[in-house]
Design an enzyme around this catalytic site. Structure first.
Site, mmCIF file in Angstrom:
data_model
loop_
_atom_site.group_PDB
_atom_site.id
_atom_site.type_symbol
_atom_site.label_atom_id
_atom_site.label_comp_id
_atom_site.label_asym_id
_atom_site.label_seq_id
_atom_site.Cartn_x
_atom_site.Cartn_y
_atom_site.Cartn_z
ATOM 1 N N TYR A 145 38.373 31.106 42.330
ATOM 2 C CA TYR A 145 39.822 31.287 42.174
ATOM 3 C C TYR A 145 40.581 30.177 42.915
ATOM 4 O O TYR A 145 41.402 29.476 42.324
ATOM 5 C CB TYR A 145 40.200 32.654 42.731
ATOM 6 C CG TYR A 145 41.657 33.026 42.565
ATOM 7 C CD1 TYR A 145 42.165 33.402 41.321
ATOM 8 C CD2 TYR A 145 42.532 33.039 43.664
ATOM 9 C CE1 TYR A 145 43.506 33.770 41.177
ATOM 10 C CE2 TYR A 145 43.861 33.403 43.529
ATOM 11 C CZ TYR A 145 44.343 33.778 42.285
ATOM 12 O OH TYR A 145 45.671 34.142 42.145
ATOM 13 N N GLU A 147 39.617 27.205 44.249
ATOM 14 C CA GLU A 147 39.414 25.823 43.796
ATOM 15 C C GLU A 147 39.879 25.640 42.354
ATOM 16 O O GLU A 147 40.351 24.564 41.978
ATOM 17 C CB GLU A 147 37.942 25.415 43.940
ATOM 18 C CG GLU A 147 37.445 25.406 45.392
ATOM 19 C CD GLU A 147 38.033 24.281 46.247
ATOM 20 O OE1 GLU A 147 39.063 23.682 45.888
ATOM 21 O OE2 GLU A 147 37.443 24.004 47.313
ATOM 22 N N SER A 189 47.876 48.473 45.606
ATOM 23 C CA SER A 189 47.507 49.494 44.622
ATOM 24 C C SER A 189 46.386 50.380 45.160
ATOM 25 O O SER A 189 46.425 51.605 45.010
ATOM 26 C CB SER A 189 47.139 48.854 43.284
ATOM 27 O OG SER A 189 46.315 47.731 43.490
ATOM 28 N N ASN A 190 45.398 49.800 45.818
ATOM 29 C CA ASN A 190 44.316 50.619 46.405
ATOM 30 C C ASN A 190 44.877 51.675 47.349
ATOM 31 O O ASN A 190 44.565 52.859 47.219
ATOM 32 C CB ASN A 190 43.343 49.733 47.207
ATOM 33 C CG ASN A 190 42.179 49.247 46.360
ATOM 34 O OD1 ASN A 190 42.196 49.360 45.141
ATOM 35 N ND2 ASN A 190 41.163 48.707 47.002
#
Ligand code: NAD
Ligand code: UDP
Length: 313
Positions: A145, A147, A189-190
């Site tokens: 994500y 790089e 959200s968790n």
């Protein structure tokens, strides 16, 4: 003539809010999404609008459409989802950027890249200004994500230098709000879903790591301002809310606002998890005359109401 706007990742959390805002501003919106993390429910309410169109397409493949502006948001954003198929994540950022930049070049269209605070990695400079180059592990589990997004920024600036393309790059810091996926895996959200279900709240590590949370309405507001800003302002520009909280503080807020009886449990910290994060937003304030308005407690209330409805359905 009504301007035609392409939003890649338009069925996702941020993309769906952006499509809604652009339609309200009288734009003709084409939403392109492969529904990897996006959902039709996020855009169902827009389907009847004659100025809204949806196309199922994966941005790692070339796209031939005619538009005036492009917002490139396609890419899973939650660590759980982007680490599930890391090769596809890098391809989405890199091939996706090449395809969308190529499209923008042919059309002479302005193009905005949804970049991320992850380009700063686990930062040694705090808060993070745009001039900071970051501290990113090139071979870790977050690298697909981080790089990928860094390479996408490189491509945007090379198209700007080499082909005089009109580019806009925003570095988005943690954003939350209605339409996050209940199983998204991101912290807001968790915690809310766990609190509403009376489950244990999962704190990774000791919970002393920090993040700065921006409510979605503030974020979408500045994303559109950036697209509409003078062409010599390319960014990169940080966008987010500088209010910084530890994960323990966030958990306590969520428990209080939901009146939940959930207990905290501690789980291992994933590798390369940044210890601190806060945007320096002076550039956005100066150039875009913007600053976030929604306080964390108010934004959490809105998000909690949304998840109450989703979980009751
Ligand atoms: P999201 O996962 O809800 O949305 C991403 C969307 O992109 C989804 O609809 C997904 O189906 C789509 N997508 C993924 N791969 C695709 C592909 N190959 N082709 C076409 N569509 C594809 O996440 P989000 O929070 O809405 O994030 C949107 C953008 O903003 C992402 O680029 C993300 O990196 C960036 N961003 C978000 C945050 C945040 O806190 N929400 C922070 C930094 C950057
Ligand atoms: N986190 C946590 N519990 C969770 C999910 C995340 O403590 O159930 C932590 C995670 O380790 C990180 C922070 O919350 O330190 C933000 O995580 P998120 O996945 O939302 O975003 P990112 O790490 O990409 O900023």
């Amino acid at each position: 003539m009504t301007s035609r706007v392409l939003v890649t990742g338009g069925a996702g959390f941020l993309g769906s809010h952006l499509c809604e805002k652009l339609l309200a501003a009288g734009k003709d919106v084409l939403c392109v999404d492969n529904f990897y993390t996006g959902r039709k429910q996020n855009i169902a309410h827009l389907m009847g609008n004659p100025y809204f169109e949806v196309m199922r397409h994966d941005v790692t493949f070339p796209l031939y459409v005619e538009v005036d502006e492009i917002y490139n948001l396609a890419c899973p954003a939650s660590p759980v989802h982007y680490q599930f198929d890391p090769v596809q994540t890098t391809k989405t950022s890199v091939h996706g950027a090449i395809n969308m930049l190529g499209l923008a070049r042919r059309l002479k269209a302005r193009i905005l890249q949804a970049s991320t605070s992850e380009v700063y990695g686990d930062p040694e400079v705090h808060p993070q200004p745009e001039a900071y180059w970051g501290k990113v592990n090139p071979i870790g589990i977050r690298s697909c994500y981080d790089e990928g997004k860094r390479c996408a920024e490189t491509l945007f600036f090379d198209y700007w230098r080499q082909h005089q393309l009109e580019i806009k790059v925003v570095r988005i810091f943690n954003t939350y709000g209605p339409r996050m996926h209940p199983n998204d895996g991101r912290v807001v959200s968790n915690f809310i879903v766990q609190a509403l279900n009376g489950q244990d709240i999962t704190i990774y590590g000791d919970g002393q790591q920090t993040r700065s949370f921006c409510y979605v309405d503030d974020l979408i507001d500045v994303m559109v301002k950036m697209m509409d800003s003078p062409s010599d302002f390319t960014g990169p520009v940080n966008i987010g809310n500088p209010g910084e909280f530890t994960m323990l503080e966030l958990a306590e807020k969520v428990i209080k606002l939901t009146k939940s009886k959930s207990k905290l449990i501690f789980e291992p910290l994933p590798s390369d998890d940044p210890k601190q994060r806060q945007p320096n937003i002076e550039l956005a304030k100066q150039q875009l005359d913007w600053e976030p308005k929604v306080q964390l407690d108010d934004g959490l209330q809105q998000t909690i109401s949304y998840f109450r409805k989703v979980l009751a359905a």
